[in-house]
Motif scaffolding. Sequence first.
Motif, PDB file in Angstrom:
ATOM      1  N   THR A  10      18.532 -14.870   2.623  1.00 51.73           N
ATOM      2  CA  THR A  10      17.321 -15.250   3.352  1.00 51.73           C
ATOM      3  C   THR A  10      17.676 -15.959   4.653  1.00 51.73           C
ATOM      4  N   ALA A  11      18.618 -16.893   4.588  1.00 55.67           N
ATOM      5  CA  ALA A  11      19.011 -17.629   5.793  1.00 55.67           C
ATOM      6  C   ALA A  11      19.647 -16.702   6.828  1.00 55.67           C
ATOM      7  N   SER A  12      20.525 -15.796   6.391  1.00 56.26           N
ATOM      8  CA  SER A  12      21.175 -14.897   7.354  1.00 56.26           C
ATOM      9  C   SER A  12      20.190 -13.888   7.929  1.00 56.26           C
ATOM     10  N   MET A  13      19.248 -13.432   7.134  1.00 58.52           N
ATOM     11  CA  MET A  13      18.260 -12.481   7.640  1.00 58.52           C
ATOM     12  C   MET A  13      17.261 -13.144   8.582  1.00 58.52           C
ATOM     13  N   GLU A  14      16.943 -14.415   8.332  1.00 63.47           N
ATOM     14  CA  GLU A  14      16.077 -15.130   9.273  1.00 63.47           C
ATOM     15  C   GLU A  14      16.778 -15.316  10.612  1.00 63.47           C
ATOM     16  N   GLN A  15      18.069 -15.603  10.559  1.00 65.69           N
ATOM     17  CA  GLN A  15      18.840 -15.751  11.791  1.00 65.69           C
ATOM     18  C   GLN A  15      18.902 -14.429  12.547  1.00 65.69           C
TER      19      GLN A  15
END
Length: 122
Positions: A10-15
């Motif tokens: 989730t964090a990498s895809m938001e970035q």
Amino acid sequence: MKFGIFSTMTASMEQQATTQGSGAEMDEVKRMLTETSPWLLITTAIVTLLHTIFEFLAFSSDVSHWRKKDKDLVGVSLNTILTNCFVQLIILLYLHDSSEETSFMILFGQGMYVFNCLTRSR
């Protein structure tokens, strides 16, 4: 463990979404990775890797075969080669036309096959 992977994704895809715009496709990939069995994903990755390796080996074998045949083309039908080139070119154009549904690796492999076909027909 599953929650840790999910939060990292989730964090990498938001970035990535902040650099490339909205991520409807990313949500679909995230859903696929979290809802699909890990064994199925691993099997798919292994089969994809093996397919890529075998396609590369077949292509390199085809190129070496035609390089050896460069001097002596006895038993090779020009009509068959040209027909095969035409058919492969039509397939490449069809795949390119529906390129949003076709992987770049498939287009590249088919393009290399057509290039090899056209160079051996000379």
